[in-house]
Design a protein around this motif. Structure first.
Motif, PDB file in Angstrom:
ATOM      1  N   PHE A  47       0.850  -1.178   0.000  1.00  0.00           N
ATOM      2  CA  PHE A  47       0.000   0.000   0.000  1.00  0.00           C
ATOM      3  C   PHE A  47       0.889   1.231   0.000  1.00  0.00           C
ATOM      4  O   PHE A  47       2.106   1.124   0.132  1.00  0.00           O
ATOM      5  N   ILE A  48       0.312   2.406  -0.171  1.00  0.00           N
ATOM      6  CA  ILE A  48       1.109   3.569  -0.541  1.00  0.00           C
ATOM      7  C   ILE A  48       1.811   4.262   0.610  1.00  0.00           C
ATOM      8  O   ILE A  48       2.805   4.962   0.404  1.00  0.00           O
ATOM      9  N   ASN A  49       1.345   4.102   1.827  1.00  0.00           N
ATOM     10  CA  ASN A  49       1.872   4.907   2.929  1.00  0.00           C
ATOM     11  C   ASN A  49       3.389   4.862   3.106  1.00  0.00           C
ATOM     12  O   ASN A  49       4.009   5.895   3.366  1.00  0.00           O
ATOM     13  N   PRO A  50       4.048   3.696   2.993  1.00  0.00           N
ATOM     14  CA  PRO A  50       5.507   3.688   3.191  1.00  0.00           C
ATOM     15  C   PRO A  50       6.269   4.585   2.224  1.00  0.00           C
ATOM     16  O   PRO A  50       7.367   5.048   2.542  1.00  0.00           O
ATOM     17  N   PHE A  51       5.680   4.849   1.053  1.00  0.00           N
ATOM     18  CA  PHE A  51       6.412   5.609   0.048  1.00  0.00           C
ATOM     19  C   PHE A  51       6.578   7.084   0.417  1.00  0.00           C
ATOM     20  O   PHE A  51       7.447   7.768  -0.119  1.00  0.00           O
ATOM     21  N   MET A  52       5.760   7.588   1.344  1.00  0.00           N
ATOM     22  CA  MET A  52       5.975   8.948   1.833  1.00  0.00           C
ATOM     23  C   MET A  52       7.351   9.064   2.477  1.00  0.00           C
ATOM     24  O   MET A  52       8.035  10.074   2.349  1.00  0.00           O
ATOM     25  N   VAL A  53       7.754   7.994   3.163  1.00  0.00           N
ATOM     26  CA  VAL A  53       9.048   7.973   3.836  1.00  0.00           C
ATOM     27  C   VAL A  53      10.160   7.603   2.853  1.00  0.00           C
ATOM     28  O   VAL A  53      11.228   8.217   2.843  1.00  0.00           O
ATOM     29  N   LEU A  54       9.902   6.600   2.008  1.00  0.00           N
ATOM     30  CA  LEU A  54      10.931   6.147   1.067  1.00  0.00           C
ATOM     31  C   LEU A  54      11.383   7.260   0.134  1.00  0.00           C
ATOM     32  O   LEU A  54      12.589   7.422  -0.114  1.00  0.00           O
TER      33      LEU A  54
END
Length: 286
Positions: A47-54
């Motif tokens: 899902f997309i949430n980790p990509f805010m950090v990545l």
């Protein structure tokens, strides 16, 4: 876990100073609880949430950007063999991690081999071998032609293309990396409180360009009214995911702007019986 699609972006109008050095602080009120695993690309979920950090801390061989779903990043180019069995990536020269170590093909191979997140089983079943040609070139040899390889390797369908420093990870271990992550992205980690906040500062050695904002602060605010109140009070500059009356109230507030996100990304289907990731669309961008 249910996929999350960022539905709205609320921002204050910030004037960017015409200076080369980064300055100022931008604070985000996030609609999700910050998880420690998001600091490590190897555990990227579907899902997309980790990509805010990545997108802030790390960089990928290829990733979705405004220029397209497969935008060259750590790799400046790639080629596909005539039989569609080999993908060769040429890495960008002079790129370093936050600790000064160069990004090499060994780091790319190490990151792929170490990857255990979304669609890891599928990727590794399809890839026969990852070959380091030299420090600046790496080849992925497939078992058979697979037209979806770049979708699963080079988009937000997985985190397999995101690169971590091999020597550093081997030195500190997985737990040590979560406590003090090092990436090749535009921001380096200053402090992290799981579930509470993540503070980052601009990495002036970032290959693409030096960020204009010196410090980014991510604050977890799972309650919608709390996010809206923090935005109105000036405690945060950007919040995600406001709806209904709360969104309308913000829209009527002088000095605040309600906008819809227009992300790059790739949609894909949820086929749980086949072990594929859930439907989502990339929205993270720094």
């Amino acid at each position: 876990m249910k996929a999350t699609l960022v539905a709205a972006l609320l921002s204050l109008t910030l004037s960017a100073p015409a200076v080369a050095a980064p300055e100022g602080t931008l604070t985000w009120g996030l609609h999700v609880t910050l998880a420690s695993k998001w600091l490590d690309p190897s555990d990227t979920e579907a899902f997309i949430n980790p990509f805010m950090v990545l997108y802030a801390i790390h960089d990928a061989v290829v990733k979705p950007m405004p220029a397209g779903d497969n935008t060259p990043s750590l790799a400046e180019s790639w080629t596909v063999s005539k039989d569609a069995l080999t993908y060769e990536f040429v890495l960008r020269k002079g790129v370093t991690f936050h600790n000064g170590d160069p990004v090499t093909a060994e780091d790319v191979k190490f990151s792929f081999d170490r990857y255990r997140g979304a669609a890891a089983k599928l990727l590794k079943e399809r890839v026969r071998e990852v070959q380091v040609v030299d420090a600046g070139r790496i080849r992925f040899h497939l078992k058979e032609p697979w037209p979806d390889f770049m979708t699963f390797y080079g988009t937000s369908a997985t985190g397999a293309a995101w690169v971590v420093p091999k020597k550093y990870v081997e030195k500190v271990g997985d737990d040590g990396f979560l406590k003090a992550p090092i990436g090749a992205g535009p921001y380096r980690v200053v402090s992290f409180q799981p579930g509470v906040s993540l503070v980052m500062e601009a990495f002036e050695g970032y290959w693409r360009k030096t960020p204009s904002v010196k410090r980014l602060v991510f604050r977890s605010m799972s309650d919608e009214t709390t996010r809206a109140a923090a935005l109105k009070a000036g405690d945060v500059d950007i919040v995600y995911l406001l709806s209904g009356p709360t969104a309308q109230e913000i829209k009527r507030t002088p000095g605040l702007r309600l906008v819809a996100a227009k992300p790059p990304g790739v949609p894909y289907l949820d086929l749980p019986e086949c072990g594929l990731p859930r439907a989502t669309r990339s929205t993270a961008r720094v």
